[in-house]
Design a protein around this motif. Structure first.
Motif, PDB file in Angstrom:
ATOM      1  N   ILE A 318       0.796  -1.129   0.187  1.00 10.96           N
ATOM      2  CA  ILE A 318       0.130   0.465  -0.343  1.00 10.96           C
ATOM      3  C   ILE A 318       0.972   1.296  -0.400  1.00 10.96           C
ATOM      4  CG2 ILE A 318      -1.512   1.212   1.145  1.00 10.96           C
ATOM      5  CD1 ILE A 318      -3.213  -1.111   2.443  1.00 10.96           C
ATOM      6  N   LEU A 319       2.227   1.679   1.128  1.00 14.13           N
ATOM      7  CA  LEU A 319       2.609   1.920   0.874  1.00 14.13           C
ATOM      8  C   LEU A 319       3.893   3.248  -0.961  1.00 14.13           C
ATOM      9  CD1 LEU A 319       4.490   4.565   2.311  1.00 14.13           C
ATOM     10  CD2 LEU A 319       6.184   2.831   2.898  1.00 14.13           C
ATOM     11  N   GLU A 320       3.926   1.501  -0.944  1.00 10.52           N
ATOM     12  CA  GLU A 320       4.294   1.994  -2.524  1.00 10.52           C
ATOM     13  C   GLU A 320       3.689   2.759  -3.679  1.00 10.52           C
ATOM     14  OE1 GLU A 320       5.861  -2.171  -3.511  1.00 10.52           O
ATOM     15  OE2 GLU A 320       7.648  -1.949  -2.288  1.00 10.52           O
ATOM     16  N   ARG A 321       2.619   1.695  -3.585  1.00 10.10           N
ATOM     17  CA  ARG A 321       1.142   2.487  -4.636  1.00 10.10           C
ATOM     18  C   ARG A 321       1.070   4.051  -4.415  1.00 10.10           C
ATOM     19  NH1 ARG A 321      -0.756  -2.182  -3.358  1.00 10.10           N
ATOM     20  NH2 ARG A 321      -2.214  -2.442  -2.154  1.00 10.10           N
ATOM     21  N   ALA A 322       0.906   4.178  -2.962  1.00 12.75           N
ATOM     22  CA  ALA A 322       0.788   5.617  -2.470  1.00 12.75           C
ATOM     23  C   ALA A 322       2.174   6.456  -2.963  1.00 12.75           C
ATOM     24  CB  ALA A 322       0.719   5.569  -1.275  1.00 12.75           C
ATOM     25  N   ILE A 323       2.994   6.093  -2.331  1.00  9.75           N
ATOM     26  CA  ILE A 323       3.989   7.303  -2.979  1.00  9.75           C
ATOM     27  C   ILE A 323       4.743   7.200  -4.392  1.00  9.75           C
ATOM     28  CG2 ILE A 323       7.028   7.138  -2.428  1.00  9.75           C
ATOM     29  CD1 ILE A 323       5.710   7.778  -0.114  1.00  9.75           C
ATOM     30  N   ALA A 324       3.980   6.114  -5.008  1.00  4.09           N
ATOM     31  CA  ALA A 324       4.738   6.302  -6.284  1.00  4.09           C
ATOM     32  C   ALA A 324       3.422   7.085  -7.012  1.00  4.09           C
ATOM     33  CB  ALA A 324       3.460   4.644  -7.309  1.00  4.09           C
ATOM     34  N   ALA A 325       2.762   7.599  -6.959  1.00  8.65           N
ATOM     35  CA  ALA A 325       1.626   9.091  -7.084  1.00  8.65           C
ATOM     36  C   ALA A 325       1.882  10.090  -7.373  1.00  8.65           C
ATOM     37  CB  ALA A 325       0.649   8.788  -6.206  1.00  8.65           C
ATOM     38  N   ILE A 326       3.884  10.172  -5.687  1.00  7.75           N
ATOM     39  CA  ILE A 326       3.690  11.678  -5.558  1.00  7.75           C
ATOM     40  C   ILE A 326       5.026  11.451  -7.195  1.00  7.75           C
ATOM     41  CG2 ILE A 326       5.966  13.009  -4.395  1.00  7.75           C
ATOM     42  CD1 ILE A 326       4.286  11.383  -1.972  1.00  7.75           C
ATOM     43  N   GLN A 327       5.726  12.015  -7.927  1.00  8.85           N
ATOM     44  CA  GLN A 327       6.538  12.308  -8.856  1.00  8.85           C
ATOM     45  C   GLN A 327       7.775  12.315  -8.461  1.00  8.85           C
ATOM     46  OE1 GLN A 327       5.662  16.016 -11.521  1.00  8.85           O
ATOM     47  NE2 GLN A 327       7.726  14.984 -12.773  1.00  8.85           N
ATOM     48  N   ASP A 328       8.439  11.617  -9.107  1.00 11.18           N
ATOM     49  CA  ASP A 328       9.779  11.640  -8.596  1.00 11.18           C
ATOM     50  C   ASP A 328      10.733  10.693  -7.668  1.00 11.18           C
ATOM     51  OD1 ASP A 328      10.377  11.152 -11.190  1.00 11.18           O
ATOM     52  OD2 ASP A 328      11.063  13.847 -10.879  1.00 11.18           O
ATOM     53  N   ALA A 329       9.309  10.375  -6.642  1.00  8.93           N
ATOM     54  CA  ALA A 329       9.412  10.398  -5.163  1.00  8.93           C
ATOM     55  C   ALA A 329      10.391   8.896  -4.952  1.00  8.93           C
ATOM     56  CB  ALA A 329       8.073  10.219  -3.777  1.00  8.93           C
ATOM     57  N   LYS A 330      11.233   8.923  -3.843  1.00  7.71           N
ATOM     58  CA  LYS A 330      11.774   7.768  -4.331  1.00  7.71           C
ATOM     59  C   LYS A 330      11.792   6.712  -2.684  1.00  7.71           C
ATOM     60  CE  LYS A 330      15.825   9.201  -6.991  1.00  7.71           C
ATOM     61  NZ  LYS A 330      16.884   9.343  -7.204  1.00  7.71           N
ATOM     62  N   LEU A 331      11.158   5.351  -2.333  1.00  3.02           N
ATOM     63  CA  LEU A 331      11.057   4.741  -1.578  1.00  3.02           C
ATOM     64  C   LEU A 331      11.891   3.883  -1.871  1.00  3.02           C
ATOM     65  CD1 LEU A 331       9.464   3.995   1.235  1.00  3.02           C
ATOM     66  CD2 LEU A 331       7.864   2.639  -0.995  1.00  3.02           C
ATOM     67  N   GLU A 332      12.402   3.108   0.254  1.00  2.00           N
ATOM     68  CA  GLU A 332      13.692   2.407   0.080  1.00  2.00           C
ATOM     69  C   GLU A 332      13.397   2.193   1.730  1.00  2.00           C
ATOM     70  OE1 GLU A 332      18.564   1.587   0.275  1.00  2.00           O
ATOM     71  OE2 GLU A 332      17.632   3.388   0.250  1.00  2.00           O
ATOM     72  N   LEU A 333      13.214   0.514   1.473  1.00  2.00           N
ATOM     73  CA  LEU A 333      12.857  -0.896   2.667  1.00  2.00           C
ATOM     74  C   LEU A 333      13.836  -1.315   3.051  1.00  2.00           C
ATOM     75  CD1 LEU A 333       9.233  -0.367   2.135  1.00  2.00           C
ATOM     76  CD2 LEU A 333      10.696   1.390   4.585  1.00  2.00           C
ATOM     77  N   ARG A 334      13.907  -1.194   4.023  1.00  3.88           N
ATOM     78  CA  ARG A 334      15.257  -2.804   4.293  1.00  3.88           C
ATOM     79  C   ARG A 334      14.596  -3.193   5.328  1.00  3.88           C
ATOM     80  NH1 ARG A 334      17.524   2.053   3.226  1.00  3.88           N
ATOM     81  NH2 ARG A 334      17.393   2.212   5.266  1.00  3.88           N
ATOM     82  N   THR A 335      14.489  -5.171   5.383  1.00  3.39           N
ATOM     83  CA  THR A 335      13.198  -6.126   5.943  1.00  3.39           C
ATOM     84  C   THR A 335      14.595  -6.587   6.867  1.00  3.39           C
ATOM     85  OG1 THR A 335      11.139  -6.009   4.316  1.00  3.39           O
ATOM     86  CG2 THR A 335      11.342  -7.311   6.201  1.00  3.39           C
ATOM     87  N   TYR A 336      13.714  -6.880   8.280  1.00  2.00           N
ATOM     88  CA  TYR A 336      15.000  -7.881   9.194  1.00  2.00           C
ATOM     89  C   TYR A 336      14.064  -8.212   9.690  1.00  2.00           C
ATOM     90  CZ  TYR A 336      18.214  -3.500   8.598  1.00  2.00           C
ATOM     91  OH  TYR A 336      18.890  -2.198   7.485  1.00  2.00           O
ATOM     92  N   PRO A 337      14.763  -9.476  10.688  1.00  2.00           N
ATOM     93  CA  PRO A 337      13.697 -10.548  11.349  1.00  2.00           C
ATOM     94  C   PRO A 337      13.829  -9.550  12.567  1.00  2.00           C
ATOM     95  CG  PRO A 337      16.069 -11.119  11.416  1.00  2.00           C
ATOM     96  CD  PRO A 337      15.796 -10.161  10.025  1.00  2.00           C
ATOM     97  N   GLY A 338      12.451  -9.688  13.663  1.00  2.00           N
ATOM     98  CA  GLY A 338      12.057  -9.309  14.601  1.00  2.00           C
ATOM     99  C   GLY A 338      13.241  -9.282  15.646  1.00  2.00           C
TER     100      GLY A 338
END
Length: 501
Positions: A318-338
């Motif tokens: 959901i976050l990726e789709r929402a940020i894609a609507a902002i022109q040229d915005a870049k989203l970077e996420l790193r996933t870790y075990p709890g």
């Protein structure tokens, strides 16, 4: 404000109550309890003596002695809140009552998801204890992990995790009142209650808020709710290059927070533009050096997602789709075990991962020198792009005029923003220290024109902030005064704290 002179023999009496090692009058240890960015010749907001009790019984003894001798006490948990004056008292010549020796972790309940601590317990200390015992709980931490959990929460301090509203995460207080009596709030007022740290309210009015950002009592222990260790967490950032991006960015984040997609308290940092800098010749305080410390982009958002892997994946989508609507915005996420710790989490993700650290301060001192100083401007703002731009422009304009560096930060709640603007200067230069205070006074006045006020203030500026809450001839401040007069008519406990009495 001028305090009262210590009566003859007072220090000896305090040593008799607490022991010689618990009473500081001089030397490097004593100097820690002044404003860290004031020079050695400062004459205001100075402690007369520092006392460090080791138990609630010793706190009660000091309070009763202070009442007998009409001494002013100024409570300090760790004294690390440097941007607002450290342990320096509002009233000059107060006795600083410091809690570094009261540092016991009293309870860890993994099943119920809470802990109970004394005010000398730092974020780092609790984190280390949870890790050593492999307790499946996750902390929320502020940018610097050397401070007191209780001290931070009592001052409405913020972190970035799911329980980042640290004052809201408190549950059940133990308080020494101005006459030395002991009070326990909520379920703690029932002897032997198993619910003191699990259920916030008792029977009748809830008193806990009276003891936050005030001077009606001294908190000697508190419970905190923590997050059950998530299966995974994803930490990252959103980068936007244009100043105009702030409006759609804030609209998007507000909607995601209110819908429960985003968790915790994301933070937006705005890097100032070149033309807004003040004295460019004041090396090393330059934009180029500042940009080497901050993340890239005109706006950069730090955020985290926490929970079961499927839920985190759904939130991420959901976050990726929402940020894609902002022109040229870049989203970077790193996933870790709890259960990931500093060995595997990237240092840039420590804060949102609940790992206490000193990296920000270390990097700032490494860039600007050991005499690096800062004073913080932290108004509460509407959650709108217009309010963010207004803050950013005011901070840059005032910083430029006073020759300061002033990057803008905003912590995001679901319906408001709390600014975190760090005005940076060379604390070895007394003119720079005064320039920072002058800048704060101007910004407080501007915030008042917006109908806003800081949620924290430097000890030298508390009266100006309290004065902003002026509805109906300052009815709120007068009500605080009536409570203070009833509980502490001699003004023993922290007079002037947050503008009260």
């Amino acid at each position: 404000m001028t305090g009262r002179e210590l009566p003859a023999g007072a220090v000896e009496r305090l040593r008799g109550l607490l022991g010689n090692e618990a009473v500081l009058e001089e030397g490097a240890g004593f100097a820690e309890f002044r404003d860290p960015f004031e020079g050695p010749d400062a004459r205001v907001h100075q402690p007369a003596v520092v006392v460090q009790p080791a138990s609630v019984e010793e706190v009660q003894a000091v309070v009763r002695f202070a009442a007998e001798q009409r001494l002013h006490l100024w409570t300090s948990s760790m004294g690390r809140n440097y941007g607002y004056g450290g342990s320096a008292p509002v009233v000059n010549g107060a006795v600083v009552l410091n809690f570094r020796r009261m540092n016991r972790i009293l309870e860890i309940d993994a099943a119920q998801g809470h802990v109970r601590v004394e005010p000398g317990v730092s974020f780092r200390q609790l984190y280390d204890a949870l890790r050593a015992q492999d307790v499946p709980l996750m902390m929320s931490v502020p940018d610097l992990g050397w401070g007191s959990m209780i001290g931070n929460a009592l001052d409405h301090g913020c972190g970035y995790g799911v329980w980042g509203d640290h004052a809201g995460a408190m549950c059940g207080l133990e308080v020494v009142l101005p006459d030395g009596q002991l009070l326990r709030t909520g379920q703690g007022a029932i002897p032997g209650s198993p619910l003191w740290s699990s259920h916030r309210r008792g029977f009748g009015p809830s008193l806990d808020e009276l003891f936050k950002q005030g001077n009606f009592g001294i908190v000697t222990q508190a419970g905190f709710w923590l997050l059950p260790r998530p299966e995974v967490f994803a930490i990252g950032n959103i980068q936007c290059a244009r100043e105009a991006d702030i409006a759609p960015l804030i609209d998007t984040l507000r909607q995601l927070l209110q819908a429960g997609v985003l968790q915790g308290h994301p933070m937006i940092v705005g890097t100032p533009d070149e033309e807004y800098l003040g004295d460019k010749a004041r090396s090393p305080f330059t934009l180029a050096n500042l940009k080497s410390v901050l993340r890239p982009g005109r706006w950069n958002v730090r955020l985290g997602l926490y929970g079961h892997a499927d839920l985190v994946a759904a939130r991420r989508g959901i976050l990726e789709r929402a940020i894609a609507a902002i022109q040229d915005a870049k989203l970077e996420l790193r996933t870790y075990p709890g259960n990931a710790g500093p060995e595997t989490v990237e240092p840039r993700d420590y804060i949102s991962a609940g790992i206490p650290n000193q990296l920000l301060l270390e990097r700032l001192k490494g860039m600007f020198g050991e005499s690096f100083g800062h004073m913080d401007f932290s108004p509460v703002l509407p959650f709108t792009g217009e309010a963010a731009l207004r803050l950013d422009r005011a901070a840059r304009e005032v910083a430029a005029r006073h020759g300061l560096l002033g990057p803008v930060g905003m912590l995001l709640n679901q319906r408001s923003m709390v600014a975190a603007c760090m005005f940076m200067f060379d604390a070895a230069d007394a003119r720079r220290v005064e320039a920072a205070r002058a800048a704060m006074r101007e910004l407080y006045a501007q915030a008042a024109q917006w109908g806003c006020a800081p949620y924290r203030a430097h000890v030298a500026l508390v009266d100006q902030v309290a004065g902003i809450f002026s509805y109906n001839d300052h009815a709120l401040g007068r009500f605080y005064g009536r409570i203070k007069d009833a509980l502490d008519p001699e003004g023993i406990l922290s007079p002037g704290n947050h503008g009260i009495w």
